[in-house]
Motif scaffolding. Structure first.
Motif, short mmCIF file in Angstrom:
data_model
loop_
_atom_site.label_atom_id
_atom_site.label_comp_id
_atom_site.label_asym_id
_atom_site.label_seq_id
_atom_site.Cartn_x
_atom_site.Cartn_y
_atom_site.Cartn_z
N ALA A 115 40.11 47.37 50.74
CA ALA A 115 39.77 48.11 49.51
C ALA A 115 40.75 48.30 48.79
O ALA A 115 40.85 48.31 47.46
CB ALA A 115 39.01 49.20 49.96
N ALA A 116 41.94 48.85 49.21
CA ALA A 116 43.19 49.21 48.54
C ALA A 116 43.69 47.87 47.64
O ALA A 116 44.05 47.83 46.63
CB ALA A 116 44.36 49.78 49.39
N ILE A 117 43.81 46.77 48.38
CA ILE A 117 44.53 45.61 47.90
C ILE A 117 43.48 45.11 46.60
O ILE A 117 43.83 44.88 45.62
CB ILE A 117 44.31 44.40 48.99
CG1 ILE A 117 45.76 44.69 49.87
CG2 ILE A 117 44.58 43.23 48.28
CD1 ILE A 117 45.89 43.53 51.01
N GLY A 118 41.96 45.17 46.90
CA GLY A 118 41.21 44.86 45.98
C GLY A 118 41.15 45.73 44.70
O GLY A 118 41.13 45.31 43.74
N TYR A 119 41.29 47.03 44.94
CA TYR A 119 41.25 47.86 43.87
C TYR A 119 42.68 47.90 43.09
O TYR A 119 42.70 47.67 41.83
CB TYR A 119 41.32 49.51 44.60
CG TYR A 119 41.06 50.53 43.36
CD1 TYR A 119 39.59 50.81 43.22
CD2 TYR A 119 41.95 50.91 42.77
CE1 TYR A 119 39.25 51.83 42.06
CE2 TYR A 119 41.53 51.96 41.66
CZ TYR A 119 40.25 52.50 41.66
OH TYR A 119 40.16 53.38 40.62
N ILE A 120 43.63 47.55 43.69
CA ILE A 120 44.92 47.38 43.11
C ILE A 120 44.76 46.12 42.23
O ILE A 120 45.12 46.09 40.99
CB ILE A 120 46.09 47.53 44.09
CG1 ILE A 120 46.43 48.81 44.65
CG2 ILE A 120 47.45 46.84 43.23
CD1 ILE A 120 47.46 48.98 45.46
N GLY A 121 44.28 45.00 42.97
CA GLY A 121 44.30 43.67 42.24
C GLY A 121 43.28 43.73 40.88
O GLY A 121 43.62 43.05 39.89
N ALA A 122 42.15 44.58 41.07
CA ALA A 122 41.24 44.72 39.76
C ALA A 122 41.84 45.71 38.84
O ALA A 122 41.61 45.65 37.50
CB ALA A 122 40.04 45.50 40.31
N THR A 123 42.81 46.26 39.11
CA THR A 123 43.67 47.31 38.15
C THR A 123 44.71 46.71 37.45
O THR A 123 44.75 46.96 36.42
CB THR A 123 44.01 48.81 38.84
OG1 THR A 123 42.97 49.11 39.55
CG2 THR A 123 44.49 49.61 37.96
N MET A 124 45.61 45.89 38.31
CA MET A 124 46.68 45.69 37.54
C MET A 124 46.57 44.33 36.60
O MET A 124 45.73 43.40 36.94
CB MET A 124 47.75 45.30 38.87
CG MET A 124 47.24 44.22 39.60
SD MET A 124 48.58 43.91 41.09
CE MET A 124 50.01 43.49 40.34
N ASP A 125 47.50 44.03 35.78
CA ASP A 125 47.50 42.48 35.11
C ASP A 125 48.21 41.49 36.18
O ASP A 125 49.31 41.90 36.25
CB ASP A 125 48.10 42.66 33.81
CG ASP A 125 47.99 41.57 32.93
OD1 ASP A 125 48.54 40.69 33.41
OD2 ASP A 125 47.78 41.73 31.86
N PRO A 126 47.44 40.48 36.53
CA PRO A 126 48.10 39.60 37.45
C PRO A 126 49.40 38.95 36.72
O PRO A 126 50.10 38.44 37.50
CB PRO A 126 46.96 38.45 37.55
CG PRO A 126 46.03 38.68 36.43
CD PRO A 126 46.08 40.04 36.04
N ASN A 127 49.66 38.94 35.41
CA ASN A 127 50.64 38.07 34.79
C ASN A 127 51.78 39.09 34.67
O ASN A 127 53.11 38.53 34.63
CB ASN A 127 50.38 37.60 33.56
CG ASN A 127 49.14 36.54 33.92
OD1 ASN A 127 49.27 35.52 34.49
ND2 ASN A 127 48.36 36.68 32.93
#
Length: 293
Positions: free
Chosen positions: A128-140
């Motif tokens: 969940a932490a990885i998923g939430y961070i991934g959905a929050t941050m800009d991947p680029n």
């Protein structure tokens, strides 16, 4: 056989890896190679508290700022001995200001001593932490920094155990898959565990920097429950990053310190910490360090 003993036996089978055919491995692995856990349910009151802790932890993360490089930090203790929680907490306290990650940092812990202060480091919460961070941050434009500390196994599994309540194991392939699924591209991964060099191969990309406490075939040292740090955590975070600043450059200094301590205490074979530096990952990390200072 007592329940705890039975679960320990099953857990050992879950983490067993051999050269046997895949069908035989699947018969021994109730998760069929997936990232899962054997878990004893907490009491209803404890379950509510654990859920609230995790919810509050995720909700505390500040949003990504368009046009600005943000750093999201996840520091995890996967084993219930106090040394691992101390290390995860102290590493976060060093990395958060060093990388300008205030408001964008999470600690998960399998527990230490006394009242629980952090959300549990279960497979669900970690995902969940990885998923939430991934959905929050800009991947680029943003950078994800992951540190976790635990015991490691000779087959490359990072063990997860929360005081005889949760039993699991994080394989390098599990972590690689989760980061890809969360679309986390720019990342720094630091692993303090025996045999942790096994995480380098599956995670190697140009966008990644990986540091591990030991080679794939070596143990690391200093994980006695009463310690404040493991050898790697002390040498890298406490005595190198804290004093020198440069995270990539600090690795070589930490490696020399660890080798010195191992010689002085007649610990053999040496742990031989490992590093992999992808070009873009290094550039993103150095940019974050410059921005924070």
């Amino acid at each position: 056989m007592r329940a705890n003993g039975l679960i320990a036996v099953i857990f050992g089978a879950v983490l067993l890896t051999t050269a046997a055919p895949a069908t035989a491995q699947q018969q021994r692995d109730p998760f069929n190679g997936q990232f899962g856990a054997l878990e004893i349910a907490p009491t209803p009151a404890d379950a509510v508290r654990l859920a609230r802790l995790m919810g509050d932890t995720l909700n505390s993360l500040q949003p990504q700022r368009p046009g600005v490089q943000d750093v999201y930090l996840l520091s995890v203790s996967f084993w219930g001995d106090p040394v691992f929680e101390r290390e995860a907490v102290q590493a976060e306290e060093i990395l958060r200001p060093h990388l300008g990650a205030d408001g964008r940092s999470i600690i998960l812990s399998a527990g230490g001593q006394g009242t629980r202060a952090y959300a549990a480091a279960t497979p669900d919460n970690f995902a969940a932490a990885i998923g939430y961070i991934g959905a929050t941050m800009d991947p680029n434009e943003d950078l994800f920094v992951l540190f976790f500390t635990t015991h490691g196994q000779s087959d490359g599994v990072a063990a997860i155990r929360e005081h005889n309540r949760v039993f699991a194991g994080l394989r390098p392939a599990h972590l690689s898959t989760m980061l890809s699924q969360a679309n986390i591209q720019n990342r720094v991964v630091i692993v303090s565990a025996c045999f942790s060099g096994s995480f380098i191969g599956p995670l190697m990309t140009d966008n990644t920097v990986i540091m591990t406490a030991a080679a794939p075939d070596r143990s690391s040292f200093g994980c006695q429950p009463q310690n404040n740090w493991t050898f790697f955590g002390d040498a890298y975070f406490n005595r190198s990053v804290r004093e020198n600043g440069d995270m990539i450059g600090s690795f070589d200094r930490a490696k020399r310190l660890i080798a010195q301590w191992e010689r002085e205490q007649n610990l053999s074979p040496p742990s031989n910490p490992q590093i992999y530096v992808g070009q873009r990952g290094a550039a993103m990390l150095r940019q974050a360090e410059r921005n924070a200072h």
